[in-house]
Design a protein around this motif. Structure first.
Motif, PDB file in Angstrom:
ATOM      1  N   GLN A  20       0.928  -1.297   0.006  1.00 54.39           N
ATOM      2  CA  GLN A  20      -0.008  -0.010  -0.067  1.00 54.39           C
ATOM      3  C   GLN A  20       0.856   1.138  -0.117  1.00 54.39           C
ATOM      4  O   GLN A  20       0.706   2.093  -0.765  1.00 54.39           O
ATOM      5  CB  GLN A  20      -1.020   0.009   1.107  1.00 54.39           C
ATOM      6  CG  GLN A  20      -1.884   1.245   1.251  1.00 54.39           C
ATOM      7  CD  GLN A  20      -2.782   1.260  -0.071  1.00 54.39           C
ATOM      8  OE1 GLN A  20      -3.391   0.297  -0.440  1.00 54.39           O
ATOM      9  NE2 GLN A  20      -2.554   2.503  -0.638  1.00 54.39           N
ATOM     10  N   THR A  21       2.047   1.308   0.788  1.00 51.24           N
ATOM     11  CA  THR A  21       2.799   2.478   0.832  1.00 51.24           C
ATOM     12  C   THR A  21       3.348   2.535  -0.602  1.00 51.24           C
ATOM     13  O   THR A  21       3.689   3.717  -1.055  1.00 51.24           O
ATOM     14  CB  THR A  21       3.944   2.154   1.721  1.00 51.24           C
ATOM     15  OG1 THR A  21       3.274   2.080   3.251  1.00 51.24           O
ATOM     16  CG2 THR A  21       4.862   3.456   1.873  1.00 51.24           C
ATOM     17  N   THR A  24       0.950   4.221  -3.001  1.00 49.29           N
ATOM     18  CA  THR A  24       0.791   5.596  -2.546  1.00 49.29           C
ATOM     19  C   THR A  24       2.122   6.509  -3.046  1.00 49.29           C
ATOM     20  O   THR A  24       1.784   7.515  -3.521  1.00 49.29           O
ATOM     21  CB  THR A  24       0.653   5.585  -1.134  1.00 49.29           C
ATOM     22  OG1 THR A  24      -0.519   5.101  -0.714  1.00 49.29           O
ATOM     23  CG2 THR A  24       0.358   7.328  -0.433  1.00 49.29           C
ATOM     24  N   SER A  25       3.261   5.943  -2.915  1.00 47.87           N
ATOM     25  CA  SER A  25       4.405   6.498  -3.138  1.00 47.87           C
ATOM     26  C   SER A  25       4.501   6.525  -4.649  1.00 47.87           C
ATOM     27  O   SER A  25       5.255   7.799  -5.000  1.00 47.87           O
ATOM     28  CB  SER A  25       5.734   5.837  -2.420  1.00 47.87           C
ATOM     29  OG  SER A  25       5.264   5.864  -1.092  1.00 47.87           O
ATOM     30  N   LEU A  65       4.493   2.135   7.779  1.00 46.41           N
ATOM     31  CA  LEU A  65       4.085   3.016   6.700  1.00 46.41           C
ATOM     32  C   LEU A  65       5.529   3.724   6.094  1.00 46.41           C
ATOM     33  O   LEU A  65       5.422   5.027   5.175  1.00 46.41           O
ATOM     34  CB  LEU A  65       3.188   4.560   7.253  1.00 46.41           C
ATOM     35  CG  LEU A  65       1.894   3.888   8.079  1.00 46.41           C
ATOM     36  CD1 LEU A  65       1.175   5.163   8.482  1.00 46.41           C
ATOM     37  CD2 LEU A  65       1.146   3.096   6.883  1.00 46.41           C
ATOM     38  N   SER A 132       5.069   6.857   3.422  1.00 46.50           N
ATOM     39  CA  SER A 132       3.664   7.556   3.324  1.00 46.50           C
ATOM     40  C   SER A 132       3.738   8.991   3.640  1.00 46.50           C
ATOM     41  O   SER A 132       4.353   9.375   4.274  1.00 46.50           O
ATOM     42  CB  SER A 132       2.716   6.526   4.176  1.00 46.50           C
ATOM     43  OG  SER A 132       2.876   7.044   5.360  1.00 46.50           O
ATOM     44  N   GLU A 134       1.818  10.512   5.837  1.00 45.20           N
ATOM     45  CA  GLU A 134       1.722  10.596   7.098  1.00 45.20           C
ATOM     46  C   GLU A 134       3.167  10.873   7.702  1.00 45.20           C
ATOM     47  O   GLU A 134       3.333  11.615   8.789  1.00 45.20           O
ATOM     48  CB  GLU A 134       1.029   9.516   7.872  1.00 45.20           C
ATOM     49  CG  GLU A 134       1.057   9.853   9.469  1.00 45.20           C
ATOM     50  CD  GLU A 134       0.287   8.637   9.951  1.00 45.20           C
ATOM     51  OE1 GLU A 134       0.746   7.806  11.165  1.00 45.20           O
ATOM     52  OE2 GLU A 134      -0.569   7.697   9.076  1.00 45.20           O
ATOM     53  N   GLN A 136       6.184  11.716   6.097  1.00 46.88           N
ATOM     54  CA  GLN A 136       7.099  12.636   5.355  1.00 46.88           C
ATOM     55  C   GLN A 136       7.380  13.859   6.043  1.00 46.88           C
ATOM     56  O   GLN A 136       6.469  14.575   6.907  1.00 46.88           O
ATOM     57  CB  GLN A 136       6.463  13.104   3.889  1.00 46.88           C
ATOM     58  CG  GLN A 136       6.311  11.999   3.160  1.00 46.88           C
ATOM     59  CD  GLN A 136       5.657  12.111   1.490  1.00 46.88           C
ATOM     60  OE1 GLN A 136       5.520  13.475   1.439  1.00 46.88           O
ATOM     61  NE2 GLN A 136       5.609  11.175   0.799  1.00 46.88           N
TER      62      GLN A 136
END
Length: 206
Positions: A20-21, A24-25, A65, A132, A134, A136
């Motif tokens: 998932q990360t 997203t990335s 994450l 993620s 969150e 950064q």
């Protein structure tokens, strides 16, 4: 001294969060287009290989994450993964190949990676890192990279390399340069992506 309270060696139980990360990335990257099933096989293969170096970074709730993944003796690493689980990779990429037959050549080239990577147990390749939104700005990326470098050094590696996009990627390039990586080669992929190849010498200060 590096704070490793939220750092864990990547294991199979972390794979769903890592996938998932990654999505997203890297939402527009080719590997992401192959889907979660392919990515799960890819990262499972990395974290279970004896030569791999892979960590996850947890948020305050204990969710992974952020991640970093790579290996020592990087030449042929992808082909070794493919040889071990070729049937699973074939089924995982089937949907993409059916809808985009031209993707088959790129999948093969990406996985086989015939001679582009350096060879030797004194070299490590950092293949992938993702954090993620969150996390950064929290220093998680730096902690993950430093954990990778320290582990590579303990295994006898003298240098570590990675590649990243040259264009429209200024913050990432600055990030690696601040960590001590230097560009040793620039090249263009068959798809037209202009890439920077970074290297760092592992010293006693790491």
């Amino acid at each position: 001294m590096m704070n490793t309270d939220k750092l864990l060696v990547m294991s199979r139980k972390h794979i769903p969060a890592v996938v998932q990360t990654h999505l997203t990335s890297f939402p527009s990257f080719f590997l992401s287009s192959l889907g979660p099933r392919f990515l799960a096989l890819y990262y499972s293969g990395i974290c279970t290989a004896t030569e791999s170096i892979a960590f996850v970074y947890l948020n305050d709730s204990g969710m992974p994450l952020g991640f970093v993944a790579g290996s020592t003796n990087p030449r042929g690493f992808y082909s070794r993964l493919l040889k071990r689980d070729w049937l699973k990779f074939a089924f995982a990429s089937l949907g993409t190949v059916i809808t985009r037959p031209s993707a088959m050549r790129r999948i093969a080239r990406g996985l086989l990676h015939p001679s582009g990577n350096p060879v030797g147990n004194d070299v490590a390749g950092l293949f992938s890192i993702g954090v993620s939104p969150e996390l950064q700005g929290t220093g998680a990326g730096k902690i993950l990279v430093n954990a990778f470098l320290e582990t590579a050094k303990r295994r006898g590696c003298k240098r570590v390399f990675l590649t990243t996009d040259r264009d429209n990627n200024e913050s990432v390039n600055i990030f690696y340069q601040k960590l001590g990586f230097t560009i040793e080669r620039q090249y263009e992929t068959p798809e037209g992506r202009r890439m920077n190849e970074y290297w760092i010498q592992l010293t006693d200060g790491l």
